[in-house]
Design a protein around this motif. Structure first.
Motif, PDB file in Angstrom:
ATOM      1  N   SER A 108      22.992 -59.325   2.988  1.00  0.00           N
ATOM      2  CA  SER A 108      22.870 -58.003   3.591  1.00  0.00           C
ATOM      3  C   SER A 108      22.041 -57.137   2.640  1.00  0.00           C
ATOM      4  O   SER A 108      21.833 -57.481   1.479  1.00  0.00           O
ATOM      5  CB  SER A 108      24.252 -57.382   3.812  1.00  0.00           C
ATOM      6  N   ARG A 145      31.509 -52.210   4.599  1.00  0.00           N
ATOM      7  CA  ARG A 145      30.428 -53.177   4.780  1.00  0.00           C
ATOM      8  C   ARG A 145      30.530 -53.937   6.097  1.00  0.00           C
ATOM      9  O   ARG A 145      30.097 -55.086   6.198  1.00  0.00           O
ATOM     10  CB  ARG A 145      30.359 -54.143   3.591  1.00  0.00           C
ATOM     11  N   LEU A 164      22.812 -54.376   1.325  1.00  0.00           N
ATOM     12  CA  LEU A 164      23.614 -53.889   0.194  1.00  0.00           C
ATOM     13  C   LEU A 164      23.854 -54.990  -0.832  1.00  0.00           C
ATOM     14  O   LEU A 164      23.911 -54.723  -2.037  1.00  0.00           O
ATOM     15  CB  LEU A 164      24.942 -53.309   0.694  1.00  0.00           C
ATOM     16  N   GLU A 165      23.986 -56.243  -0.363  1.00  0.00           N
ATOM     17  CA  GLU A 165      24.130 -57.358  -1.314  1.00  0.00           C
ATOM     18  C   GLU A 165      22.865 -57.510  -2.155  1.00  0.00           C
ATOM     19  O   GLU A 165      22.926 -57.814  -3.345  1.00  0.00           O
ATOM     20  CB  GLU A 165      24.433 -58.665  -0.560  1.00  0.00           C
ATOM     21  N   THR A 224      23.268 -49.644   7.548  1.00  0.00           N
ATOM     22  CA  THR A 224      22.615 -50.330   6.431  1.00  0.00           C
ATOM     23  C   THR A 224      23.408 -51.559   5.981  1.00  0.00           C
ATOM     24  O   THR A 224      22.838 -52.594   5.638  1.00  0.00           O
ATOM     25  CB  THR A 224      22.453 -49.345   5.262  1.00  0.00           C
ATOM     26  N   CYS A 225      24.737 -51.468   6.013  1.00  0.00           N
ATOM     27  CA  CYS A 225      25.556 -52.587   5.538  1.00  0.00           C
ATOM     28  C   CYS A 225      25.442 -53.813   6.434  1.00  0.00           C
ATOM     29  O   CYS A 225      25.719 -54.929   6.022  1.00  0.00           O
ATOM     30  CB  CYS A 225      27.020 -52.158   5.423  1.00  0.00           C
ATOM     31  N   GLN A 226      25.039 -53.579   7.700  1.00  0.00           N
ATOM     32  CA  GLN A 226      24.912 -54.707   8.639  1.00  0.00           C
ATOM     33  C   GLN A 226      23.473 -55.197   8.738  1.00  0.00           C
ATOM     34  O   GLN A 226      23.184 -56.119   9.498  1.00  0.00           O
ATOM     35  CB  GLN A 226      25.365 -54.286  10.040  1.00  0.00           C
ATOM     36  N   HIS A 263      28.923 -47.040  -0.262  1.00  0.00           N
ATOM     37  CA  HIS A 263      29.268 -48.170   0.598  1.00  0.00           C
ATOM     38  C   HIS A 263      30.780 -48.295   0.556  1.00  0.00           C
ATOM     39  O   HIS A 263      31.441 -47.831  -0.358  1.00  0.00           O
ATOM     40  CB  HIS A 263      28.630 -49.468   0.082  1.00  0.00           C
ATOM     41  N   CYS A 311      28.030 -46.038   4.158  1.00  0.00           N
ATOM     42  CA  CYS A 311      26.678 -46.425   3.727  1.00  0.00           C
ATOM     43  C   CYS A 311      25.653 -45.500   4.377  1.00  0.00           C
ATOM     44  O   CYS A 311      25.902 -44.907   5.412  1.00  0.00           O
ATOM     45  CB  CYS A 311      26.388 -47.894   4.033  1.00  0.00           C
TER      46      CYS A 311
END
Lengths: 250, 239
Positions: free
Chosen positions: A32, A59, A34-35, A83-85, A56, A66
């Protein structure tokens, strides 16, 4: 995937802030967004640099924490996606990605990509509630709600209060957020007693926070991860105008 | 920053952007209705000088003897002036608020140069403010030209018919009107739809489509109707 990131770095609210470039290598397309930023922050921590601060929590697209303006688009290029997805597969190897915080005078930057979205909380505090009698739980189905109204209320309740509408709006308006809250409670029988005063109070707070007005352009709906429709702003306008003209509306 | 008292909230909501947009919408719709009437009157040019000048003097006798000579026209002028004033006042206050909310940069407040045009904005929706100023300047020019006849390219005249023929026989006069009408068309295209939305009429996705179709229809009728006489005069179809 090897990605170049240009990220807004700002120590604190009083700092000037600037865009800084970083490279991240060997990013999996299945990560993702964020990752990917987590990978960057590990790198920065190992080299003794200050990690990039970003908001965040869950998630999974339901908490609204996020944010991120990705290449000038709130929550990035995918529609109906927080954004997290957002996954790195929507970007290409060698891409340069610009990441910035939400920008609005009502959203002061706290650090790097984190902004203070308390203004939205204060709008909810101004009227985003219903008065319910206390005591034992009411029997199920004592208040019947038409399917149409229930669906409408749920569509409004889908708003996760992330603030993407404000970030995308050329006028810096939070009208889509406000419209979702007004429609959510105003569509249900339980929300009727305060319907007028809610619309009036929450709108007063919205403007007091310094958000702009709505010119019906619709940029907010294009970026909203919860798919709040533009007509909820018109519902807001309707409820405010009728709330202000009701006898005893104050 | 929390607005505490009920009266404070009521007053604040009364001065809110929502109310200002409603004021702007009502003023704008009144002007759009006037434009339809004005456009219809212009088309009388095709009935000849007697009919056109007769219509012009008839407008001054509407409501007589209840109203004095030109009475109805002056009532209309006052209504229009109030509409224009309220529309412009609301527009400037809202413009100022939008600038204050975005650090004076609007949609350009981000460092990145990508997607500056947003996702679904239209040319019409993004040129409302500057387009409005263009229209205001045009209206001043237009009043000086055909109402007061202070500016009289092609020759001044007491006859409204002759003023129109004299003016629109000159290519650059027609060109200036065509440019202004295009600006007006964009303003109406977004303005009519958003006026209804500002007043709470956009109640569903289907209604949003219908209101946008209405805006297109109103724009095409008004702009088309206004374009026909000047172009016909320039082409020599009306003398």
């Amino acid at each position: 995937m090897n990605i170049t990131l240009r990220i807004w770095r700002q120590q604190n609210h009083d700092d000037q802030g600037r865009m800084v470039s970083y490279g991240v290598d060997d990013i999996s397309p299945d990560m993702s967004f964020l990752e990917m930023l987590d990978v960057l922050n590990e790198q920065l921590t190992l080299t003794g640099d200050d990690p990039v601060a970003f908001d965040h929590d869950c998630r999974e697209g339901i908490c609204g924490m996020c944010s991120l303006m990705i290449n000038g688009l709130a929550h990035g290029p995918e529609a109906l996606t927080a954004t997290c997805q957002l996954h790195m597969r929507h970007f290409a190897d060698g891409d340069v990605i610009d990441i910035e915080p939400w920008r609005s005078n009502a959203f002061p930057v706290i650090k790097d990509l984190i902004v203070d979205r308390s203004a939205l909380d204060r709008i909810v505090q101004a009227g985003g509630y219903i008065s319910a009698p206390t005591g034992s739980a009411p029997d199920a189905n004592t208040t019947s709600v038409a399917r149409k109204d229930a669906d409408r209320a749920f569509d409004g309740a889908a708003c996760i209060s992330c603030g993407a509408c404000v970030a995308a709006c050329p006028n810096g308006s939070a009208s889509l957020f406000l419209g979702a809250k007004i429609t959510h409670l105003g569509s249900l029988p339980q929300g009727q007693p305060e319907r007028d005063s809610r619309a009036v109070s929450m709108t007063a707070q919205h403007d007091a926070e310094g958000f702009g007005g709505c010119t019906q352009i619709g940029e907010c709906t294009a970026v909203c991860p919860a798919g709040i429709p533009l007509d909820m702003i018109s519902q807001l306008n309707h409820d405010v105008l009728s709330g202000l003209t009701q006898p005893g509306g104050q | 920053m929390t607005v505490k008292t009920t009266a404070g909230r009521y007053g604040r909501a009364l001065r809110s952007s929502v109310v200002l947009h409603a004021v702007m919408a009502v003023g704008g719709l009144i002007m759009a209705l006037y434009l339809v009437a004005h456009m219809y009157g212009n088309l009388k040019i095709f009935s000849g000088q007697a009919a056109f000048d007769g219509y012009s003097s008839y407008l001054r006798t509407i409501g007589e003897p209840l109203l004095p000579y030109s009475g109805a026209l002056w009532i209309l002028r006052v209504v229009l002036l109030v509409s224009v004033g309220a529309h412009i006042y609301a527009a400037f206050v809202l413009w100022h608020r939008a600038r204050a909310a975005t650090g004076g940069k609007g949609g350009w407040r981000y460092q990145t140069t990508r997607n500056r045009r947003g996702v679904q904005r239209s040319y019409a929706s993004f040129t409302m403010r500057w387009g409005g100023i263009v229209i205001l300047l045009f209206v001043i020019y237009h009043l000086l030209h055909l109402t007061a006849n202070v500016i009289a390219p092609g020759g001044a005249s007491e006859s409204p018919y002759e003023r129109m023929i004299n003016g629109f026989s000159i290519w650059w006069v027609v060109l200036s009107y065509v440019i202004a009408l295009i600006a007006l068309g964009f303003h109406l295209r977004h303005g009519v739809w958003s006026a209804f939305a500002s007043l709470g009429a956009n109640t569903s996705v289907v209604r949003r489509r219908r209101l946008n179709q209405l805006a297109y229809a109103v724009t095409i009728v008004i702009i088309g109707g206004f374009l026909i006489p000047p172009v016909s005069i320039l082409m020599g179809w009306v003398r």
